[in-house]
Write a protein that holds these residues in place. Structure first.
Motif, mmCIF file in Angstrom:
data_model
loop_
_atom_site.group_PDB
_atom_site.id
_atom_site.type_symbol
_atom_site.label_atom_id
_atom_site.label_comp_id
_atom_site.label_asym_id
_atom_site.label_seq_id
_atom_site.Cartn_x
_atom_site.Cartn_y
_atom_site.Cartn_z
ATOM 1 N N THR A 196 0.829 -1.202 0.000
ATOM 2 C CA THR A 196 0.000 0.000 0.000
ATOM 3 C C THR A 196 0.862 1.249 0.000
ATOM 4 O O THR A 196 0.620 2.189 -0.768
ATOM 5 C CB THR A 196 -0.924 0.008 1.227
ATOM 6 O OG1 THR A 196 -1.826 -1.088 1.144
ATOM 7 C CG2 THR A 196 -1.731 1.298 1.293
ATOM 8 N N SER A 197 1.869 1.289 0.857
ATOM 9 C CA SER A 197 2.740 2.449 0.944
ATOM 10 C C SER A 197 3.407 2.747 -0.389
ATOM 11 O O SER A 197 3.437 3.898 -0.844
ATOM 12 C CB SER A 197 3.803 2.214 2.026
ATOM 13 O OG SER A 197 4.667 3.321 2.136
ATOM 14 N N LEU A 198 3.929 1.716 -1.036
ATOM 15 C CA LEU A 198 4.566 1.895 -2.345
ATOM 16 C C LEU A 198 3.536 2.307 -3.390
ATOM 17 O O LEU A 198 3.786 3.192 -4.218
ATOM 18 C CB LEU A 198 5.262 0.594 -2.766
ATOM 19 C CG LEU A 198 5.973 0.600 -4.121
ATOM 20 C CD1 LEU A 198 7.076 1.648 -4.150
ATOM 21 C CD2 LEU A 198 6.538 -0.791 -4.428
ATOM 22 N N ALA A 215 -3.171 2.782 4.286
ATOM 23 C CA ALA A 215 -3.798 3.856 3.506
ATOM 24 C C ALA A 215 -4.413 4.889 4.439
ATOM 25 O O ALA A 215 -4.282 6.102 4.225
ATOM 26 C CB ALA A 215 -4.855 3.277 2.571
ATOM 27 N N PHE A 216 -5.079 4.418 5.482
ATOM 28 C CA PHE A 216 -5.680 5.318 6.468
ATOM 29 C C PHE A 216 -4.623 6.213 7.108
ATOM 30 O O PHE A 216 -4.844 7.406 7.310
ATOM 31 C CB PHE A 216 -6.409 4.495 7.528
ATOM 32 C CG PHE A 216 -6.853 5.274 8.729
ATOM 33 C CD1 PHE A 216 -7.920 6.151 8.650
ATOM 34 C CD2 PHE A 216 -6.191 5.134 9.938
ATOM 35 C CE1 PHE A 216 -8.337 6.873 9.769
ATOM 36 C CE2 PHE A 216 -6.591 5.843 11.064
ATOM 37 C CZ PHE A 216 -7.668 6.728 10.969
ATOM 38 N N PHE A 217 -3.450 5.646 7.414
ATOM 39 C CA PHE A 217 -2.363 6.447 7.975
ATOM 40 C C PHE A 217 -1.973 7.588 7.044
ATOM 41 O O PHE A 217 -1.461 8.617 7.496
ATOM 42 C CB PHE A 217 -1.122 5.576 8.210
ATOM 43 C CG PHE A 217 -1.218 4.677 9.414
ATOM 44 C CD1 PHE A 217 -2.237 4.807 10.344
ATOM 45 C CD2 PHE A 217 -0.264 3.692 9.615
ATOM 46 C CE1 PHE A 217 -2.314 3.973 11.453
ATOM 47 C CE2 PHE A 217 -0.323 2.861 10.726
ATOM 48 C CZ PHE A 217 -1.354 2.995 11.646
ATOM 49 N N ASN A 218 -2.195 7.386 5.755
ATOM 50 C CA ASN A 218 -1.815 8.373 4.752
ATOM 51 C C ASN A 218 -3.003 9.166 4.216
ATOM 52 O O ASN A 218 -2.945 9.739 3.127
ATOM 53 C CB ASN A 218 -1.078 7.684 3.598
ATOM 54 C CG ASN A 218 0.310 7.225 4.001
ATOM 55 O OD1 ASN A 218 1.262 7.983 3.927
ATOM 56 N ND2 ASN A 218 0.421 5.976 4.435
ATOM 57 N N ASP A 219 -4.095 9.176 4.998
ATOM 58 C CA ASP A 219 -5.282 9.987 4.690
ATOM 59 C C ASP A 219 -5.966 9.601 3.389
ATOM 60 O O ASP A 219 -6.566 10.436 2.705
ATOM 61 C CB ASP A 219 -4.917 11.482 4.647
ATOM 62 C CG ASP A 219 -4.345 11.970 5.965
ATOM 63 O OD1 ASP A 219 -4.873 11.562 7.020
ATOM 64 O OD2 ASP A 219 -3.366 12.739 5.946
ATOM 65 N N PRO A 226 -16.286 0.169 11.264
ATOM 66 C CA PRO A 226 -15.322 1.279 11.188
ATOM 67 C C PRO A 226 -14.186 1.042 12.186
ATOM 68 O O PRO A 226 -14.419 0.678 13.343
ATOM 69 C CB PRO A 226 -16.154 2.513 11.579
ATOM 70 C CG PRO A 226 -17.580 2.091 11.435
ATOM 71 C CD PRO A 226 -17.610 0.624 11.740
ATOM 72 N N LEU A 227 -12.962 1.232 11.723
ATOM 73 C CA LEU A 227 -11.786 1.051 12.567
ATOM 74 C C LEU A 227 -10.945 2.317 12.570
ATOM 75 O O LEU A 227 -10.944 3.077 11.605
ATOM 76 C CB LEU A 227 -10.922 -0.114 12.056
ATOM 77 C CG LEU A 227 -11.550 -1.506 12.032
ATOM 78 C CD1 LEU A 227 -10.586 -2.496 11.398
ATOM 79 C CD2 LEU A 227 -11.936 -1.956 13.431
ATOM 80 N N GLY A 228 -10.208 2.508 13.656
ATOM 81 C CA GLY A 228 -9.247 3.595 13.739
ATOM 82 C C GLY A 228 -7.837 3.045 13.765
ATOM 83 O O GLY A 228 -7.608 1.845 13.622
ATOM 84 N N ALA A 229 -6.883 3.933 13.978
ATOM 85 C CA ALA A 229 -5.491 3.508 13.983
ATOM 86 C C ALA A 229 -5.156 2.659 15.194
ATOM 87 O O ALA A 229 -4.370 1.723 15.116
ATOM 88 C CB ALA A 229 -4.579 4.734 13.944
#
Length: 304
Positions: A82-84, A124-128, A273-276
């Motif tokens: 995902t990051s890449l 992806a969530f970490f990266n908005d 729904p989940l959070g970090a």
């Protein structure tokens, strides 16, 4: 997304780029002709790696042919993929939505913590970037490969609705979604908004010989528990300084509350729904609020 352009979806998973769950999801998305589909997934199975990342060593990315999509197999974890994939180092456009799955096996309750599938969406969530992790509750002798296509079709309305909210700039930024599809997907009861529960497979360890071929754990953290047990150890054949151990299932803790696992077993497509982070229970916070001021008094550092 740009006005008038197709939204872009990045697909990843933890079962590997050749897994039928990913391939069927991509096929369904491509067949709609509504999305630009990118695929960036592990080159081999990376189940239960949670949110692990590759930090020191480089990862490789190899182009893979998937009809209608631009696809790469990556030597890293789901979070790496995902990051890449959203970095603009691999694809020229950052995806509007990341979808991780479809996993072979449920990811409810505490298993969400172990799940590489959920890790791919959480990155992806970490990266908005809006994200959805999708798992199918695969059960041996009940499920078949075609169920992944049915699961993808059943989740299309969720994907469409999220992208509509993203386009309208009304999608909430404080969570991502974990979607679980029931075993009997053809006769599911509809969508159910749920919360993360506390279901978990209770695992133990058993000493085995180096040649033991035990049953493979279903990916990622399905509640199925009928795996073939490993054979007992012939201790005479193993050096006392070199021991081999294998995980084995020793039962399960299952929620009775109104949570994700319960409703999944009742036949609903659960949407959680989940959070970090997973926060502690409120009563724990209240306990430590009273406890912490007394620490220095009851346990002075000189007494340790």
């Amino acid at each position: 997304m740009e006005d008038g352009s197709k939204p872009t979806i990045l697909v990843t998973n933890d079962d590997g780029i050749d897994a039928p769950g990913l391939r069927d999801l991509v096929r369904v998305l491509v067949s709609t002709n509504r999305y630009n589909v990118q695929v960036c997934a592990p080159d081999s199975e990376k189940s239960a790696v949670s949110h692990g990342i590759t930090w020191i060593h480089p990862v490789s990315a190899k182009r893979v042919d998937i009809d209608g999509a631009t696809a790469f197999a990556v030597s890293g974890t789901p979070a790496d993929c995902t990051s890449l994939g959203i970095s603009k180092a691999l694809f020229p456009k950052i995806a509007d939505l990341v979808v991780s799955g479809i996993n072979k096996g449920s990811n409810c309750g505490y298993h969400i913590v172990y799940s590489g599938t959920v890790g791919g969406a959480r990155e992806a969530f970490f990266n908005d970037i809006p994200a959805i992790s999708i798992s199918y509750d695969w059960v041996e002798r009940k499920s078949n490969i075609h169920d992944f296509t049915l699961a993808a079709e059943a989740c299309k309305p969720i994907i469409n609705a999220v992208l509509l909210e993203v386009n309208n700039q009304s999608y909430p930024q404080k969570c991502f979604l974990n979607v679980e599809v029931p075993t009997n997907v053809a006769n599911h009861k509809g969508y159910k908004l749920t919360t993360q529960g506390k279901s978990i497979i209770r695992m133990g360890w058993k000493q085995v010989t180096s040649g033991t071929q035990g049953g493979k754990m279903l990916s990622t953290m399905t509640m199925e528990t009928d795996n073939e047990a490993p054979t007992e150890t012939d201790t005479a054949s193993i050096s006392p300084d070199h021991l081999m151990f294998k995980r084995e299932v020793r039962g399960a803790q299952v929620d009775s509350d109104d949570t994700d696992h319960r409703y999944l077993q009742e036949g609903y497509i659960t949407v959680t729904p989940l959070g970090a982070l997973s926060r502690a229970e409120l009563d724990c916070h209240a306990y430590f609020k009273d406890w912490l001021p007394s620490v220095a008094e009851c346990c002075p550092s000189s007494a340790l």
